[in-house]
Scaffold this active site. Structure first.
Site, PDB file in Angstrom:
ATOM      1  NE  ARG A   1     -11.679  -2.903  -4.995  1.00 17.72           N
ATOM      2  CZ  ARG A   1     -10.695  -3.484  -5.648  1.00 17.72           C
ATOM      3  NH1 ARG A   1      -9.950  -2.789  -6.484  1.00 17.72           N
ATOM      4  NH2 ARG A   1     -10.449  -4.766  -5.502  1.00 17.72           N
TER       5      ARG A   1
ATOM      6  CE  LYS B   1     -20.045   9.723   1.304  1.00 22.47           C
ATOM      7  NZ  LYS B   1     -18.796   9.862   2.103  1.00 22.47           N
TER       8      LYS B   1
ATOM      9  CE1 TYR C   1      -3.008  -3.042   0.277  1.00 24.73           C
ATOM     10  CE2 TYR C   1      -3.397  -2.537   2.584  1.00 24.73           C
ATOM     11  CZ  TYR C   1      -3.631  -3.327   1.477  1.00 24.73           C
ATOM     12  OH  TYR C   1      -4.482  -4.396   1.561  1.00 24.73           O
TER      13      TYR C   1
END
Length: 327
Positions: A225, A231, A57
């Site tokens: 995700r 949204k 990451y």
């Protein structure tokens, strides 16, 4: 917040665990360092005691920021979960299994799955340095490596447990068959897998296996995700380098929006957001121990933590599941 023991271990984790993929920046369109650190502080301040990350990451950046964020905190009250087995710096010398080409600053970076004993020992030392700690609470194999015998990987983990560098060991993205093979050498604490309202494949095999064998399941991508936050349908502009542009194409977006519109009244009745409702539903599914929730800033971290502030009745769960069956 609620806390659950992981599998057959004495390791207790917060049911909502801070997922630190997005704060690494790569594949997510970048992120501001201070926002990332504030998200970790906000999680800790609101009862989230567990943080899940990986060397991959941000190519080490996520671990480094976590190390910075927990500096001065009581380490005994924080559970650090990280991984190993994805190599991008060429240190594998061509060994391992090619996974994919990542990108950084417009350059392709080949990533390999590599879980040899030597590589595990090396990666753990690097992770400990980045996290600024002397032990890892849960170390997980990030992805199966077909070029390394499972027994060799498990033996390395056993050594690290004996050395006190990790408290317990788990895997990620393992099948039931791979779990069975691994458990011949080392009793694994958990398996971290993808699971969401839109992806319930583990209910067919891994979930029953885990219940029967007292093995924990750590869930990633419960919000697909960000798609299940709703949204996207209101603010559908993603940055060009955001991997979700392609990822979302696998779903029937019209059906997803219709489903979210139908369950949103339940969230409103609870004084909750859609995100919190989705997270809460996920925590209540059989065999699920811990749910990872990513947060790129303090506000998102607080919202995730508050997903445990309400409950769902059996009638509400039945309604949600009936609507899911229509997808």
């Amino acid at each position: 917040m609620e806390y659950r023991k992981l599998g057959n271990t004495d390791l207790e984790l917060s049911v909502i665990t801070h997922g630190a993929f997005a704060i690494g920046g790569n594949m997510w369109g970048g992120n501001e360092k201070q926002d990332s650190i504030h998200s970790i502080h906000a999680s800790l301040d609101h009862g989230v005691t567990s943080i899940d990350t990986a060397p991959f990451y941000g190519f080490g950046l996520s671990e480094e920021m976590i190390g910075e964020a927990i500096k001065g905190k009581d380490r005994s009250k924080i559970q650090l979960l990280t991984k190993f087995g994805l190599v991008w710096d060429g240190s594998n010398n061509g060994k391992g299994e090619f996974f994919f080409d990542a990108e950084e600053d417009g350059k392709k970076i080949p990533v390999y799955k590599f879980a040899s004993k030597e590589n595990i020992i090396k990666e753990v030392e690097e992770s400990l340095k980045r996290l600024k700690t002397d032990y890892i609470d849960l170390l997980q194999l990030h992805w199966p490596d077909s070029t390394t015998p499972i027994g060799e990987t498990m033996e390395a983990l056993e050594i690290l447990i004996q050395q006190g560098k990790i408290r317990t060991a788990g895997v990620s993205n393992y099948s039931v068959e791979q779990m069975e093979e691994a458990n011949k050498t080392l009793k694994l604490a958990s398996n971290q897998v993808s699971y969401s309202m839109l992806n319930r494949a583990i209910e067919n095999d891994l979930a029953p296996y885990s219940l029967e064998n007292n093995s924990g399941i750590i869930v990633y991508s419960p919000m697909e995700r960000g798609l299940l936050t709703g949204k996207y349908f209101k603010e559908s502009q993603l940055k060009e380098n955001d991997h979700r542009n392609g990822y979302f194409s696998q779903f029937d977006l019209h059906k997803v929006k219709t489903f979210l519109d139908k369950i949103e009244p339940i969230a409103q009745e609870k004084g909750a957001t859609l995100s919190q409702l989705v997270l809460r539903w996920t925590t209540l599914q059989p065999a699920i121990t811990v749910v990872l929730a990513g947060a790129r800033n303090a506000q998102q971290a607080i919202e995730n933590a508050k997903a445990l502030s309400f409950d769902l009745s059996q009638e509400e769960l039945n309604f949600i599941n009936a609507e899911l069956a229509q997808l």
